[in-house]
Design a protein around this motif. Structure first.
Motif, PDB file in Angstrom:
ATOM      1  N   THR A 108       0.842  -1.190   0.000  1.00 10.54           N
ATOM      2  CA  THR A 108       0.000   0.000   0.000  1.00 10.54           C
ATOM      3  C   THR A 108       0.881   1.245   0.000  1.00 10.54           C
ATOM      4  N   HIS A 111      -3.750   5.370   0.566  1.00 12.02           N
ATOM      5  CA  HIS A 111      -5.072   4.889   0.961  1.00 12.02           C
ATOM      6  C   HIS A 111      -5.912   6.097   1.357  1.00 12.02           C
ATOM      7  N   THR A 118      -7.535   3.656  -3.333  1.00 16.18           N
ATOM      8  CA  THR A 118      -6.517   2.899  -2.615  1.00 16.18           C
ATOM      9  C   THR A 118      -5.570   2.312  -3.650  1.00 16.18           C
ATOM     10  N   ARG A 140      -8.645  -5.099  -2.868  1.00 17.69           N
ATOM     11  CA  ARG A 140      -9.357  -4.045  -2.139  1.00 17.69           C
ATOM     12  C   ARG A 140     -10.254  -3.184  -3.027  1.00 17.69           C
ATOM     13  N   ASP A 254      -4.673   5.525   6.984  1.00 16.56           N
ATOM     14  CA  ASP A 254      -3.387   5.470   6.310  1.00 16.56           C
ATOM     15  C   ASP A 254      -2.315   5.747   7.372  1.00 16.56           C
TER      16      ASP A 254
END
Length: 379
Positions: A108, A111, A118, A140, A254
């Motif tokens: 990631t 986000h 995301t 996701r 995040d």
């Protein structure tokens, strides 16, 4: 009964310290047979590249953009995952032919659930080519497209584990799984497998950033630095009074949603001790949004290895009449649980079973997700 599959899960979390790999045999539903697991650390130079990737990702407004370093980083991250799979298979006397599917989380880098955005970098087709194994990735996005927060995704797996743990260890319900990674999240399993889940606050990320900035080390191993310090109430309250904890709508976080203290705010040990307390207290504050008061907390993720966090969590939970157990106390592996979950979710995705639910991400209705990259066909 549905046929079971042998799946490998790959997780590179918000701590950005390496790749967790786990093998699972599962039907993506009730059958969960846990296999070996392992971890493969990133070198310091690659961790620095990942941190730069977070900076470059702030310019993104679309999921398929790869500004700055991100295109090269995505390629190199995927190749590191392929190397981790190869090493894991060799260590366990397995070959690619023994594995039906890989669940690939990627890394990631951005986000922003309020913007339905995301981004997990990771090239599923490249991983399939490199490993010779089918890959499910990008799990996701569909949740966000259907009104969800895109996190947490692990609750479906937590529910399967809770069924087994309740049978073998006689846990007192309601049970809540707590994952203390870079961000902490909770999964409540109520009657009839009712699932409620959400991010609960900062996990290890604040402590990691604090000790790296002020001691030059990536994390507070065993809580040794925190154990030398004292809680600074005003600093702790600065975090715990954040509107995140009182908002009626739960939202996913995040790692940049909570910033580490400034150097003038505390010395090294007091800062680490205070942030460890914040990690524990945030979990209990967020648990107030659950439908019932938990009786048992099962803790996984790297934070369970910090005895200062665990001590505070146990003390605060006891005041509410609840017990705190590390995952290992109920026969689970607290290091590999997220990677196991990604293996489980990959099989669920292939079967088009829901990955997320209204009670876990706020999605409008239960939805599946993920993209499927087939391994190269020979001949």
């Amino acid at each position: 009964m549905e046929q079971t599959s042998t799946a490998i899960g790959l997780m590179s979390g918000t701590s950005m310290d390496g790749i967790d790999v786990a093998l699972l045999r599962t039907d993506g539903d009730t059958v969960v047979e846990r296999g070996p697991a392992g971890g493969f650390a990133y070198d310091a130079g690659f961790r620095d590249r990942l941190k730069q990737g977070l900076v470059d990702a702030t310019a993104m407004t679309q999921r398929d953009q790869r500004p700055g370093s991100l295109s090269k980083l995505e390629n190199d991250l995927t190749l590191r995952h392929a190397e981790a799979v190869a090493a894991f298979l060799q260590q366990n006397g397995l070959s690619s032919a023994d594995i039906d599917v890989i669940g690939f989380h990627g890394q990631t880098v951005l986000h922003r659930p309020d913007d339905a955005l995301t981004v997990q970098i990771g090239d599923g087709p490249l991983l399939a080519r490199q490993t010779g194994i089918d890959v499910v990735w990008d799990m996701r996005a569909n949740d966000l497209e259907n009104g969800g927060q895109g996190a947490p995704l692990i609750p479906a797996y937590h529910a399967a584990l809770a069924r087994g743990a309740a049978d073998t260890h006689g846990l007192v319900a309601p049970v809540v799984f707590v994952n203390i990674g870079g961000i902490s999240n909770v999964t409540f399993i109520g009657a009839g497998d009712t699932l409620v889940a959400f991010d609960s606050g900062p996990g290890n990320t604040l402590i990691d950033q604090w000790v790296e900035a002020h001691a030059g080390i990536p994390y507070d191993q065993g809580g040794m630095i925190a154990s030398e310090g004292s809680i600074l109430p005003a600093l702790a309250e600065r975090y715990l009074s954040n509107s995140f904890f009182t908002a009626t709508k739960r939202r996913s976080l995040d790692r940049n949603d909570f910033a580490p203290p400034q150097g003038r705010d505390a010395d090294l040990a007091d800062g680490a001790r205070t942030l460890a307390h914040v990690t524990a207290a945030a979990i209990l504050k967020s648990a107030g949004h659950l439908p019932e008061r938990p009786a048992t907390y099962i803790v996984c993720g790297g934070g369970r290895l910090n005895p200062v966090i665990m001590g505070d969590l146990a003390s605060l939970a006891k005041q509410d009449g609840a017990a705190v157990l590390a995952a290992e106390a109920v026969g689970l592996n607290g290091d590999s649980m997220e990677a196991e979950a990604w293996a489980y979710l990959a099989v669920r995705a292939l079967r088009q079973l829901p990955l997320t639910y209204p009670g876990t991400t706020g999605v409008r209705q239960p939805v599946s997700g993920g993209k499927h990259a087939a391994k190269p066909r020979i001949g």
